[in-house]
Design a protein around this motif. Structure first.
Motif, PDB file in Angstrom:
ATOM      1  N   ARG A  82      -3.370 -41.258  64.278  1.00  7.37           N
ATOM      2  CA  ARG A  82      -2.104 -41.591  63.628  1.00  7.37           C
ATOM      3  C   ARG A  82      -2.014 -41.038  62.203  1.00  7.37           C
ATOM      4  NH1 ARG A  82      -1.453 -47.805  63.581  1.00  7.37           N
ATOM      5  NH2 ARG A  82       0.524 -47.204  62.648  1.00  7.37           N
ATOM      6  N   GLN A  83      -0.788 -40.777  61.780  1.00  8.92           N
ATOM      7  CA  GLN A  83      -0.541 -40.343  60.397  1.00  8.92           C
ATOM      8  C   GLN A  83      -0.117 -41.529  59.538  1.00  8.92           C
ATOM      9  OE1 GLN A  83      -1.234 -37.519  59.068  1.00  8.92           O
ATOM     10  NE2 GLN A  83      -1.534 -36.181  60.831  1.00  8.92           N
ATOM     11  N   THR A  84      -0.107 -42.694  60.109  1.00 10.11           N
ATOM     12  CA  THR A  84       0.174 -43.921  59.353  1.00 10.11           C
ATOM     13  C   THR A  84      -0.893 -44.949  59.731  1.00 10.11           C
ATOM     14  OG1 THR A  84       1.580 -44.786  61.117  1.00 10.11           O
ATOM     15  CG2 THR A  84       2.684 -43.526  59.386  1.00 10.11           C
TER      16      THR A  84
END
Ligand SMILES: [Zn+2]
Ligand SMILES: [Zn+2]
Length: 361
Positions: free
Chosen positions: A244-246
């Protein structure tokens, strides 16, 4: 009890620590007398000694709250512990207040911390409450080749990390960034991995990165890099790995203001920023960022005793290594070790070994 028990006491800020004989040491009904195998030197000890952090108990006081050893005597209500090897929790909660009953021992108002509320572990012996002691199976320990003195770090460095990993909810598929992989972060990185996290280790010390390297998915040397460059590197790694980028979990273990500010910069949407270890710095926490990111900041104090057996198990079954992160010194060298630790001249966390109670390298 063998030779005369001694402790090394702090008499004033930065004053040489002084060896003092201990006269009477007899445990109360709910207490035990421990022959100390080893006691780790923590940043908190250095804060008491060098900085404007007061101990709660008046000086002179022996510091040291990272203790392992053998119970050699016990009060009437604690006789079960006699002859057992133990790790002493750095924060010993009372076990019967509202916080303790709700599993929130970190905020027990009656907690006792060796080397802060009572005499600590830079000594041959110590009397502590029996509540919260963590038993060590010595037969299993012998099979691992780890010494009881090495397990001193389980009293604080490894368990504080363990609690932080639990509280931040690290699980399968999470991207966990550990900033600073020395005497605390080295454990945080390994433990986060055992919880299923994909771990990115950051440090400015190539040696430390090398030691944790095999346990991490990515190591980044922060020397000469801006926080934005670090974030880009992690982001590219996440993309390559399909992560994930978050929701990144940032475990800040550097203990320095510059390190902490850099780690804070890595917080992203839905992320968690957890601080492990004490520091007197004032980090810049920008509330609007946290709000916009829907991010959380967690401070971490100690570890409840009920989690100690799980943390110890990770060490005994080899999933978390401790010996590479420890260097042992004789207790008699305490002043030199404090000076070196304060100057950042030690490669690993120092554990002090009392004379006749074990071996020091
Ligand atoms: Zn500590
Ligand atoms: Zn309590």
């Amino acid at each position: 009890m063998g030779a005369t028990p001694v402790r090394w006491v702090m008499t004033g800020k930065g004053q040489p620590l002084v060896r003092m004989p201990i006269d009477a040491l007899s445990p109360g009904p709910d207490e035990v007398l421990i022959e100390i195998a080893g006691c780790g030197v923590c940043r908190t000890d250095l804060s008491f000694y060098y900085d404007q952090v007061p101990t709660r108990h008046a000086l002179p006081l022996a510091l040291g709250h990272e203790i392992s050893g053998h119970v050699v005597e016990a009060g009437d209500n604690a006789l079960w512990w006699v002859d057992r090897a133990v790790v002493v929790p750095a924060l010993i909660p009372c076990g019967h207040c509202d916080a303790c009953h709700h599993g929130r021992a970190a905020v027990c108002p009656n907690q006792k911390m060796p080397g802060n509320d009572i005499h600590g572990g830079f000594a041959t012996h110590i009397v502590v409450p029996a509540h919260g002691l963590c038993e060590v199976d010595e037969e299993r320990l012998a099979a691992t080749g780890i010494e009881l003195a090495d397990l001193a770090v389980v009293a604080d460095a490894a368990t504080s990390s363990f609690q932080a990993v639990v509280e931040t909810g690290v699980g399968e598929g999470d991207l966990v960034v550990v900033n600073g992989v020395g005497g605390v972060g080295g454990y945080a990185a390994q433990i986060a991995g055992t919880f299923g996290g994909t771990v990115v280790a950051i440090d400015i010390n190539a040696d430390k990165l090398r030691v944790v390297g095999s346990r991490c998915a990515l190591t980044l040397n922060a020397r000469g890099k801006t926080p934005a460059e670090l974030k880009d590197a992690i982001s590219a790694f996440a993309q390559a790995r399909g992560l994930r980028q978050t929701g990144w979990i940032i475990l800040e273990c550097s203990g320095t203001q510059i390190g902490r500010d850099a780690a804070y910069h890595l917080v992203n949407q839905d992320g968690v920023f957890a601080v492990i270890g004490c520091s007197m710095d004032r980090p810049e926490i920008r509330h609007p960022n946290l709000l916009q990111f829907h991010a959380r900041v967690i401070e971490n104090q100690g570890c409840p005793p009920e989690l100690y057996p799980q943390a110890l198990e990770l060490v005994l079954n080899g999933r978390v290594r401790v010996t590479e992160f420890v260097e042992k010194h004789h207790l008699d060298e305490i002043n030199e070790v404090f000076t070196a630790a304060h100057a950042g001249a030690l490669k690993r966390r120092a554990v002090l070994i009392p004379p006749d109670n074990g071996t020091a390298a």
